[in-house]
Design a protein around this motif. Structure first.
Motif, PDB file in Angstrom:
ATOM      1  N   THR A  19      11.734  12.004 -51.259  1.00 38.90           N
ATOM      2  CA  THR A  19      10.716  11.112 -51.817  1.00 38.90           C
ATOM      3  C   THR A  19       9.331  11.723 -51.659  1.00 38.90           C
ATOM      4  O   THR A  19       8.515  11.684 -52.587  1.00 38.90           O
ATOM      5  CB  THR A  19      10.775   9.746 -51.114  1.00 38.90           C
ATOM      6  OG1 THR A  19      12.060   9.183 -51.316  1.00 38.90           O
ATOM      7  CG2 THR A  19       9.728   8.807 -51.649  1.00 38.90           C
ATOM      8  N   PHE A  20       9.058  12.294 -50.490  1.00 37.53           N
ATOM      9  CA  PHE A  20       7.751  12.913 -50.269  1.00 37.53           C
ATOM     10  C   PHE A  20       7.521  14.065 -51.242  1.00 37.53           C
ATOM     11  O   PHE A  20       6.450  14.176 -51.838  1.00 37.53           O
ATOM     12  CB  PHE A  20       7.631  13.411 -48.830  1.00 37.53           C
ATOM     13  CG  PHE A  20       6.357  14.147 -48.574  1.00 37.53           C
ATOM     14  CD1 PHE A  20       5.174  13.461 -48.378  1.00 37.53           C
ATOM     15  CD2 PHE A  20       6.335  15.543 -48.545  1.00 37.53           C
ATOM     16  CE1 PHE A  20       3.987  14.143 -48.153  1.00 37.53           C
ATOM     17  CE2 PHE A  20       5.166  16.230 -48.327  1.00 37.53           C
ATOM     18  CZ  PHE A  20       3.982  15.527 -48.128  1.00 37.53           C
ATOM     19  N   ILE A  21       8.508  14.904 -51.418  1.00 40.34           N
ATOM     20  CA  ILE A  21       8.351  16.067 -52.310  1.00 40.34           C
ATOM     21  C   ILE A  21       8.131  15.619 -53.748  1.00 40.34           C
ATOM     22  O   ILE A  21       7.268  16.161 -54.449  1.00 40.34           O
ATOM     23  CB  ILE A  21       9.569  17.008 -52.184  1.00 40.34           C
ATOM     24  CG1 ILE A  21       9.551  17.709 -50.830  1.00 40.34           C
ATOM     25  CG2 ILE A  21       9.598  18.024 -53.311  1.00 40.34           C
ATOM     26  CD1 ILE A  21      10.812  18.479 -50.516  1.00 40.34           C
ATOM     27  N   SER A  22       8.889  14.623 -54.200  1.00 35.41           N
ATOM     28  CA  SER A  22       8.719  14.173 -55.592  1.00 35.41           C
ATOM     29  C   SER A  22       7.356  13.529 -55.803  1.00 35.41           C
ATOM     30  O   SER A  22       6.735  13.713 -56.854  1.00 35.41           O
ATOM     31  CB  SER A  22       9.836  13.211 -55.979  1.00 35.41           C
ATOM     32  OG  SER A  22       9.725  12.002 -55.268  1.00 35.41           O
ATOM     33  N   ARG A  23       6.843  12.794 -54.848  1.00 35.99           N
ATOM     34  CA  ARG A  23       5.517  12.177 -55.000  1.00 35.99           C
ATOM     35  C   ARG A  23       4.409  13.202 -54.829  1.00 35.99           C
ATOM     36  O   ARG A  23       3.405  13.157 -55.534  1.00 35.99           O
ATOM     37  CB  ARG A  23       5.350  11.043 -54.000  1.00 35.99           C
ATOM     38  CG  ARG A  23       6.225   9.870 -54.325  1.00 35.99           C
ATOM     39  CD  ARG A  23       6.185   8.836 -53.227  1.00 35.99           C
ATOM     40  NE  ARG A  23       7.281   7.919 -53.381  1.00 35.99           N
ATOM     41  CZ  ARG A  23       7.131   6.638 -53.652  1.00 35.99           C
ATOM     42  NH1 ARG A  23       5.928   6.126 -53.795  1.00 35.99           N
ATOM     43  NH2 ARG A  23       8.171   5.865 -53.768  1.00 35.99           N
ATOM     44  N   PHE A  24       4.580  14.123 -53.892  1.00 34.21           N
ATOM     45  CA  PHE A  24       3.553  15.129 -53.664  1.00 34.21           C
ATOM     46  C   PHE A  24       3.399  16.049 -54.867  1.00 34.21           C
ATOM     47  O   PHE A  24       2.304  16.527 -55.155  1.00 34.21           O
ATOM     48  CB  PHE A  24       3.877  15.948 -52.416  1.00 34.21           C
ATOM     49  CG  PHE A  24       2.815  16.955 -52.073  1.00 34.21           C
ATOM     50  CD1 PHE A  24       1.622  16.537 -51.513  1.00 34.21           C
ATOM     51  CD2 PHE A  24       3.001  18.300 -52.326  1.00 34.21           C
ATOM     52  CE1 PHE A  24       0.635  17.454 -51.200  1.00 34.21           C
ATOM     53  CE2 PHE A  24       2.022  19.224 -52.025  1.00 34.21           C
ATOM     54  CZ  PHE A  24       0.836  18.801 -51.462  1.00 34.21           C
ATOM     55  N   SER A  25       4.498  16.278 -55.588  1.00 39.46           N
ATOM     56  CA  SER A  25       4.406  17.158 -56.752  1.00 39.46           C
ATOM     57  C   SER A  25       3.446  16.597 -57.797  1.00 39.46           C
ATOM     58  O   SER A  25       2.781  17.353 -58.497  1.00 39.46           O
ATOM     59  CB  SER A  25       5.793  17.378 -57.363  1.00 39.46           C
ATOM     60  OG  SER A  25       6.300  16.175 -57.894  1.00 39.46           O
ATOM     61  N   LEU A  27       1.033  13.878 -57.051  1.00 37.89           N
ATOM     62  CA  LEU A  27      -0.241  13.481 -56.456  1.00 37.89           C
ATOM     63  C   LEU A  27      -0.969  14.646 -55.798  1.00 37.89           C
ATOM     64  O   LEU A  27      -2.184  14.773 -55.919  1.00 37.89           O
ATOM     65  CB  LEU A  27      -0.013  12.372 -55.427  1.00 37.89           C
ATOM     66  CG  LEU A  27       0.586  11.085 -55.991  1.00 37.89           C
ATOM     67  CD1 LEU A  27       0.902  10.120 -54.869  1.00 37.89           C
ATOM     68  CD2 LEU A  27      -0.336  10.458 -56.994  1.00 37.89           C
ATOM     69  N   GLY A  28      -0.253  15.486 -55.090  1.00 36.10           N
ATOM     70  CA  GLY A  28      -0.894  16.560 -54.346  1.00 36.10           C
ATOM     71  C   GLY A  28      -1.159  17.805 -55.156  1.00 36.10           C
ATOM     72  O   GLY A  28      -2.197  18.447 -55.008  1.00 36.10           O
ATOM     73  N   LEU A  29      -0.227  18.154 -56.024  1.00 34.35           N
ATOM     74  CA  LEU A  29      -0.372  19.410 -56.747  1.00 34.35           C
ATOM     75  C   LEU A  29      -1.155  19.268 -58.048  1.00 34.35           C
ATOM     76  O   LEU A  29      -1.967  20.131 -58.380  1.00 34.35           O
ATOM     77  CB  LEU A  29       1.015  20.005 -57.038  1.00 34.35           C
ATOM     78  CG  LEU A  29       1.848  20.355 -55.813  1.00 34.35           C
ATOM     79  CD1 LEU A  29       3.206  20.884 -56.226  1.00 34.35           C
ATOM     80  CD2 LEU A  29       1.126  21.377 -54.944  1.00 34.35           C
ATOM     81  N   GLY A  31      -2.664  16.121 -59.044  1.00 33.86           N
ATOM     82  CA  GLY A  31      -3.390  14.851 -59.032  1.00 33.86           C
ATOM     83  C   GLY A  31      -4.837  14.951 -59.455  1.00 33.86           C
ATOM     84  O   GLY A  31      -5.394  14.013 -60.017  1.00 33.86           O
ATOM     85  N   ASP A  32      -5.477  16.084 -59.220  1.00 36.55           N
ATOM     86  CA  ASP A  32      -6.894  16.213 -59.562  1.00 36.55           C
ATOM     87  C   ASP A  32      -7.124  17.002 -60.851  1.00 36.55           C
ATOM     88  O   ASP A  32      -8.258  17.300 -61.197  1.00 36.55           O
ATOM     89  CB  ASP A  32      -7.658  16.858 -58.404  1.00 36.55           C
ATOM     90  CG  ASP A  32      -7.131  18.245 -58.076  1.00 36.55           C
ATOM     91  OD1 ASP A  32      -6.024  18.578 -58.525  1.00 36.55           O
ATOM     92  OD2 ASP A  32      -7.830  18.981 -57.367  1.00 36.55           O
TER      93      ASP A  32
END
Length: 112
Positions: A19-25, A27-29, A31-32
């Motif tokens: 779940t963290f990896i799918s959301r981070f992909s 939002l984190g990678l 997202g901006d």
């Protein structure tokens, strides 16, 4: 042999990591960053695609009736859809759908 507690926590950990990896992909990678127009166009239809997939099994195979089609739930879904399309008002669709469900359950003796 691994105990049941270790198996459970291992499964929880693997699911949390996934779940963290799918959301981070998203939002984190990215997202901006500005997304291309074609991606944004497709993302607009996500709720429209997911909501019927969540609702249809509950209406057509409700657990309350052991998977048998229930006229009360089916009529409530039809009324909710019709009111939503006709008025374009989510609140009215929910209220009239719930009233239809409870009214049909009362009329068919579905309360007990």
């Amino acid at each position: 042999m691994i105990s049941d507690d270790v198996k459970v926590w291992l499964i929880i950990g693997v699911l949390a990591l996934g779940t963290f990896i799918s959301r981070f992909s998203f939002l984190g990678l990215i997202g901006d960053r500005e997304l291309p127009e074609w991606i944004l166009r497709h993302l607009r239809y996500t709720a429209v695609a997911v909501l019927p997939a969540l609702i249809a099994p509950v209406v057509l195979f409700p657990p309350a009736t052991n998977g048998e089609v229930d006229p009360a739930r089916l009529s409530a879904a039809i009324v909710t859809l019709a009111v939503g399309v006709w008025t374009r008002n989510v609140l009215w669709a929910i209220v009239l759908g719930a009233a239809t469900l409870y009214g049909m359950l009362y009329l068919t003796g579905g309360f007990g």
